[in-house]
Design a protein around this motif. Structure first.
Motif, PDB file in Angstrom:
ATOM      1  N   GLN A   1      -8.784   4.032   8.803  1.00 55.31           N
ATOM      2  CA  GLN A   1      -8.285   3.734   7.452  1.00 55.31           C
ATOM      3  C   GLN A   1      -7.486   2.432   7.461  1.00 55.31           C
TER       4      GLN A   1
ATOM      5  N   ASP B   1      -9.986   5.063   2.238  1.00 54.15           N
ATOM      6  CA  ASP B   1     -11.330   5.564   2.585  1.00 54.15           C
ATOM      7  C   ASP B   1     -12.432   4.845   1.808  1.00 54.15           C
ATOM      8  N   ASP B   2     -12.056   3.943   0.929  1.00 51.74           N
ATOM      9  CA  ASP B   2     -13.058   3.291   0.076  1.00 51.74           C
ATOM     10  C   ASP B   2     -12.589   1.860  -0.222  1.00 51.74           C
TER      11      ASP B   2
ATOM     12  N   THR C   1       0.860  -1.192   0.000  1.00 56.50           N
ATOM     13  CA  THR C   1       0.000   0.000   0.000  1.00 56.50           C
ATOM     14  C   THR C   1       0.895   1.240   0.000  1.00 56.50           C
TER      15      THR C   1
ATOM     16  N   ASP D   1      -7.838   2.926  -2.120  1.00 53.48           N
ATOM     17  CA  ASP D   1      -8.023   4.135  -1.312  1.00 53.48           C
ATOM     18  C   ASP D   1      -8.465   3.665   0.066  1.00 53.48           C
TER      19      ASP D   1
ATOM     20  N   ARG E   1      -5.679   0.103  -7.792  1.00 53.08           N
ATOM     21  CA  ARG E   1      -6.143   1.246  -7.008  1.00 53.08           C
ATOM     22  C   ARG E   1      -6.603   0.780  -5.624  1.00 53.08           C
TER      23      ARG E   1
ATOM     24  N   ARG F   1      -3.733   5.506  -4.384  1.00 56.05           N
ATOM     25  CA  ARG F   1      -4.964   6.208  -4.783  1.00 56.05           C
ATOM     26  C   ARG F   1      -4.877   6.682  -6.225  1.00 56.05           C
ATOM     27  N   SER F   2      -3.681   7.039  -6.665  1.00 49.34           N
ATOM     28  CA  SER F   2      -3.507   7.617  -8.013  1.00 49.34           C
ATOM     29  C   SER F   2      -2.650   6.658  -8.827  1.00 49.34           C
TER      30      SER F   2
END
Ligand SMILES: NC(=O)c1ccc[n+]([C@@H]2O[C@H](COP(=O)([O-])OP(=O)(O)OC[C@H]3O[C@@H](n4cnc5c(N)ncnc54)[C@H](OP(=O)(O)O)[C@@H]3O)[C@@H](O)[C@H]2O)c1
Length: 285
Positions: free
Chosen positions: A85, A56-57, A6, A54, A52, A35-36
Motif C-alpha cells: 500500500q 489499494d487503488d 494521507t 485509497d 480521495r 478513503r472517505s
C-alpha cells in the motif's frame, strides 16, 4: 507548493492538518486525502483541498499532486498489507516529481526487534530506493494507546500487563502531529531521520499512579507473565493473533525498546513534550 497529507481521516492525519493551519500554512496549499472524503468536509469548508486516495487503488497520476509538492505518508492501519500500500503511494509521489516524502515510521525501524518494525523498515527502504528526498519520523508510542487501559482501570482498579519494569517514552498524538507539521512546512529536513518520543520514559507503576489520580480511586499494576497475559486477553475475547501481538509488544516494552528518549520531538516542536500524567488527567471524568 502543496502539502499532501494521507490518512487525514485518521487521528494523526487530522491533527497534522490542524497543526499546519495553526502554523499559518495557507489552507489552499494543503491537500487532505482519505478513503472517505465526506469525513473531511469540514476541512474543505475551511479552504483545504479534499481529495480521495485509497492505498489499494492508487492512480498513475492525480491532478492534485505536482512536481515540488511535499507528501506526508501516514503509515496505514492494515497490518500485513502496508508495504504494498505504501509503495503505491510512494510510486505516485515519485512519478509526480514530489520534492519530499515524509513518512511516519517506528522507533529504530531498521535496527530493532520491535514486532511492528519490519513493515516500517521495508517502507523506509522503498522510499530510499525511489530517489525522492525524505524525512523519516520514527514515532514512538502515543500516550493515547493507553486509553482502553484507562477505561479498564476505571472499572477494575487494575492495570494488567506483561511489560514488567519496562518503561514507555510516550507523547500524545498532538505532539507527533506538530512535529510532522514543522518538518512539512519548513525547509531543511531533507533525508533526515528523527527518533521521536516523549521526554520522559514512565513505568507501568507510574501509569497506574496517574490513572489513580485521574480517577480518584486506587489503581494497581498487576505484573503478569506473558502466558498469563495471553490467557487474560483470550478470555476477554481477543483472537489468537491479536493477543499474541499485544503480548509481544509488552515483551518489547519489557526489553526497553519503547523507552528510548532522544529529545528529537521536543527539539522539533520547540518545547517539552506533554507528560503522560497530564494527558491522562484530561481523560478523567
Ligand atoms: N506510534 C503509535 O503508538 C501508533 C499506534 C497506533 C498506530 N500507529 C500508526 O500510526 C498511524 C496513524 O495513527 P492514527 O492513530 O492516526 O491511526 P488511525 O486513526 O487508525 O488512522 C489511520 C489512517 O490510515 C488510513 N488508511 C488505512 N488504510 C488505508 C488505505 N487502504 N487507503 C487509504 N487510507 C488508509 C485510515 O483511513 P480510514 O479512516 O479510511 O480508515 C486513517 O486515515 C496508524 O495508521 C499506524 O500505522 C502508531
Amino acid at each position: 507548493m502543496s502539502i499532501v497529507v494521507t490518512g487525514a481521516t485518521g487521528h494523526l492525519g487530522r491533527l497534522v492538518v490542524e497543526s499546519l493551519l495553526d502554523r499559518g500554512v495557507d489552507p489552499a496549499e494543503v491537500v487532505a486525502t482519505g478513503r472517505s472524503v465526506e469525513r473531511l468536509a469540514d476541512l474543505g469548508e475551511r479552504g483545504v483541498r479534499v481529495e480521495r486516495l485509497d492505498f489499494d487503488d492508487v492512480p498513475q497520476d492525480v491532478p492534485w499532486l505536482a512536481a515540488g509538492d511535499v507528501v506526508l505518508l501516514v503509515s496505514g492501519s492494515e497490518v500485513g498489507r502496508r508495504v504494498d500500500q505504501h509503495a503505491a503511494v510512494i510510486g505516485l509521489a515519485q512519478r509526480a516529481g514530489a520534492a519530499r516524502i515524509v513518512y511516519t515510521s517506528a522507533p529504530a525501524a531498521d535496527d530493532t526487534a520491535l514486532v511492528l518494525a519490519p513493515e516500517h523498515a521495508a517502507t523506509e527502504r522503498v522510499i530510499r530506493e525511489s530517489g525522492v528526498p525524505f524525512t523519516f519520523l520514527r514515532n514512538g508510542w502515543y500516550t493515547e494507546n493507553y486509553l482502553p487501559t484507562f477505561e479498564q482501570a476505571a472499572a477494575t482498579g487494575v492495570v494488567a500487563g506483561s511489560a514488567g519494569d519496562g518503561r514507555i517514552a510516550s507523547a500524545p498524538r498532538a505532539d507527533y502531529a506538530e512535529a510532522a507539521a514543522v518538518v512539512l512546512a519548513e525547509p531543511g529536513h531533507e533525508n533526515a531521520v528523527y527518533e521521536l518520543s516523549g521526554d520522559v520514559a514512565w513505568s507501568f507503576d507510574e501509569l497506574a499512579e496517574a490513572f489513580a489520580a485521574a480517577l480518584g480511586r486506587e489503581v494497581a499494576y498487576q505484573r503478569l507473565t506473558s502466558e498469563q497475559h495471553r490467557d487474560v486477553l483470550l478470555g476477554a475475547g481477543l483472537d489468537e493473533g491479536t493477543a499474541g501481538f499485544v503480548v509481544a509488544l509488552d515483551q518489547n516494552a519489557a526489553e526497553g525498546l519503547l523507552a528510548v528518549t532522544t529529545g528529537d520531538l521536543a527539539r522539533l516542536v520547540g518545547r517539552p513534550t506533554v507528560p503522560m500524567p497530564q494527558t491522562v488527567s484530561s481523560w478523567s471524568r
